[in-house]
Design an enzyme around this catalytic site. Structure first.
Site, PDB file in Angstrom:
ATOM      1  N   ASP A 348       0.996  -1.507  -0.159  1.00  0.00           N
ATOM      2  CA  ASP A 348       0.081   0.584  -0.182  1.00  0.00           C
ATOM      3  C   ASP A 348       0.754   1.460  -0.488  1.00  0.00           C
ATOM      4  OD1 ASP A 348      -3.363  -0.329   0.802  1.00  0.00           O
ATOM      5  OD2 ASP A 348      -2.234  -2.233   0.470  1.00  0.00           O
ATOM      6  N   THR A 349       0.840   2.448  -0.971  1.00  0.00           N
ATOM      7  CA  THR A 349       1.170   3.197  -0.923  1.00  0.00           C
ATOM      8  C   THR A 349       0.169   4.654  -1.740  1.00  0.00           C
ATOM      9  OG1 THR A 349       3.645   2.098  -1.383  1.00  0.00           O
ATOM     10  CG2 THR A 349       3.156   4.597  -2.532  1.00  0.00           C
ATOM     11  N   VAL A 350       1.194   5.852  -1.296  1.00  0.00           N
ATOM     12  CA  VAL A 350       0.089   6.539  -2.107  1.00  0.00           C
ATOM     13  C   VAL A 350       0.766   7.522  -3.005  1.00  0.00           C
ATOM     14  CG1 VAL A 350      -1.949   7.047  -0.030  1.00  0.00           C
ATOM     15  CG2 VAL A 350       0.121   8.116  -0.172  1.00  0.00           C
ATOM     16  N   SER A 367       4.772   6.187   2.121  1.00  0.00           N
ATOM     17  CA  SER A 367       4.081   4.510   1.742  1.00  0.00           C
ATOM     18  C   SER A 367       4.215   4.249   3.983  1.00  0.00           C
ATOM     19  CB  SER A 367       4.780   3.901   0.614  1.00  0.00           C
ATOM     20  OG  SER A 367       4.009   2.569   1.046  1.00  0.00           O
ATOM     21  N   MET A 430       1.727   3.026  -8.117  1.00  0.00           N
ATOM     22  CA  MET A 430       1.406   2.912  -7.034  1.00  0.00           C
ATOM     23  C   MET A 430       1.500   1.338  -6.918  1.00  0.00           C
ATOM     24  SD  MET A 430      -1.036   5.010  -5.194  1.00  0.00           S
ATOM     25  CE  MET A 430      -1.474   6.073  -6.475  1.00  0.00           C
TER      26      MET A 430
END
Length: 527
Positions: A348-350, A367, A430
């Site tokens: 999960d990352t932005v 992240s 991402m």
């Protein structure tokens, strides 16, 4: 021009400024900053802080970040905001204790979070607004609460058990044993207070004092090797970006310890072909073969360059790419490259990007790595700690072996496209390990197929990883059958590959054209 019969979104178009993020609230926050006189970097910091509130499974102040910032002209400035292993983290210690790999929910997966120091450094060196102004929107949303959006609710659906394993995280996030659902409100008052302390006191509010003491205590209670000195010593580092040429454009990435090198290597391989003229099956096959080569190089060589010699120049040479092309058979899949680094299936990352009226361009990524990172939560400061150290190896002599003060191989990579010494597009994708492949796929869509940023982000994705060629369900069954015939182990993926944003700058016309990935909740907006 897109086919308006198709249920897809149009690219955003504007002239003054634009932001593209994975959540509408963050995009609006960035625009508010731009319209109030902030520059692209100011808007990016405000937006990424808000994303830690509205997408807490993906990012937060307990994570890491990287940034490419291009002020008007010249090569972009690169900042490495990744955290380091504790000073006591000798690989021999892990061997002696029988730790063959680092579990993502163990304290050993927590390197010192680097994001806050990086935000403070960038704000001090290039910002127009005060840090307190930029963090206040995030503090306000954390205080009053945010409604859970569809993609966040989907991510939350499978994470309640993970959160329940940490008693403090469970108390903060769970209601009747479950994470909030679509439309429910999530409040994080402890995080709001920490944002305001950082805004007032700067980095020391996070890396020294009560917040640092609480994080260290939580980690030590779980068996971690962290000390207060490890937190106090954390510093972001300005680095020289690396680049390659693709279809007349200069593509910039942050250097190792990030995997941007793999993205550039894949592009160098694709240079020898005409992807825009290939059938879909041929294109997916070619991208898979180039990806295998790029990721084999990544897992063999990429590590912290402060402690390991990474042969960047050789890997980016045209000779290296040509040698790979000679091994590619367009009719037959090569042997799979099995994963050599730790980590769960989904990360999960932005990612976000901003361009302001002066054409300063910011490409920014932040992240926690896995969903909710390590799930080790510091309740008084509201910090969820990431798990980047899960990518370390515990094999002595491996380039990415854990070591004191070392930064792990990092998957998060911001990108920047330039021509004639000017930024033409901040972009990013991402999705954990997918990101290097995603950068190449996105850029090929624009530069080989002539897509606009939104269309390039909309395009069906595939990813050759761990011996499996994972296809999104938007790829045709006939294509999947042909790929299997060529020897690929094909599988339909449950979750789509990543997300992404981009803003193209047309300097001649003074136009900004932005896109935001439909795989997330976000949008690109300008004015």
């Amino acid at each position: 021009m897109r086919d308006f019969h198709q249920p897809r979104r149009s690219a955003a178009v504007a002239g003054e400024g634009m932001a593209a993020t994975s959540h509408p609230i963050a995009t609006l926050t960035a625009l508010d900053v731009l319209r109030a006189g902030g520059n692209a970097l100011d808007a990016a910091i405000a937006a990424v802080a808000v994303l830690g509130v509205v997408e807490p499974q993906s990012t937060g102040i307990g994570g890491d970040c990287f940034c490419l910032y291009s002020p008007k002209a010249g090569a972009p400035i690169a900042l490495n905001g990744s955290g380091r292993a504790p000073a006591k983290a000798l690989v021999e210690w892990y061997v002696e204790h029988g730790i063959r790999s680092i579990d993502s929910e163990s304290p050993h997966a927590v390197t010192v979070p680097g994001a806050v120091d990086a935000w403070c450094r960038l704000n001090q060196d290039y910002g127009r607004k005060t840090l307190a102004e930029l963090l206040e929107p995030a503090a306000r949303y954390a205080d009053v609460g945010v409604r859970i959006s569809p993609r966040v609710a989907s991510d939350f659906a499978g994470l309640s058990e993970k959160i329940a394993r940490d008693e403090f995280a469970a108390k903060a996030f769970l209601r009747n044993g479950r994470l909030p659902g679509l439309g429910d409100t999530l409040k994080q008052p402890a995080l709001a207070a920490t944002f305001r302390r950082i805004g007032k006191e700067g980095r020391d509010a996070f890396y020294r004092g009560t917040a640092a003491a609480e994080m260290v205590a939580r980690l030590q209670a779980r068996g971690g090797l962290h000390t207060l000195d490890d937190f106090a010593d954390q510093r972001a580092e300005y680095v020289t970006p690396i680049s390659t040429e693709y279809r007349g454009a200069s593509i910039y990435e942050c250097p190792p310890n990030g995997q941007g090198l793999a993205a550039l290597l894949i592009l160098n391989i694709l240079t020898g072909y005409e992807p825009g003229k290939l059938s879909e099956a041929d294109y997916v096959h070619l991208l898979a073969e180039a990806t295998k080569a790029g990721y084999a190089a990544r897992d063999t060589y990429i590590a912290d360059p402060a402690q390991v010699d990474v042969p960047v120049e050789r890997l980016l040479s045209r000779d290296y790419a040509e040698a790979v092309r000679k091994r590619i058979d367009m009719k037959r899949a090569s042997a799979p490259i099995l994963p050599d680094a730790g980590g769960a299936k989904h990360r999960d990352t932005v990612y976000l990007c901003v361009v302001d009226r002066d054409r300063n361009a910011c490409s920014f990524i932040n992240s926690l790595f896995h969903p909710f990172g390590s799930a080790i939560y510091a309740p008084e400061s509201g910090v969820m700690l990431h798990c980047r150290g899960a990518f370390f190896r515990t094999t002595p002599g491996h380039p990415n072996a854990i070591a004191p003060g070392k930064r792990p191989l990092h998957t998060i990579i911001p990108g920047m496209m330039m021509r004639n010494g000017r930024s033409e597009m901040p972009f990013g994708v991402m999705g954990g390990s997918y990101q290097a492949c995603g950068h190449a796929h996105f850029l090929s869509g624009m530069l080989d197929r002539g897509d606009d940023p939104q269309a390039a982000l909309d395009a069906p994705r595939s990813f050759a990883d761990g011996g499996v060629l994972g296809l999104e369900t938007t790829i045709g069954k006939d294509v999947a059958t042909e790929l299997a015939r060529r020897g690929h182990e094909v599988a339909w993926v449950e979750a789509p590959h990543g997300g992404g944003q981009a803003i193209q700058i047309d300097h001649k016309r003074g136009v900004l054209i932005g896109g935001s990935d439909p795989r997330k909740d976000g949008c690109a907006l300008g004015y």
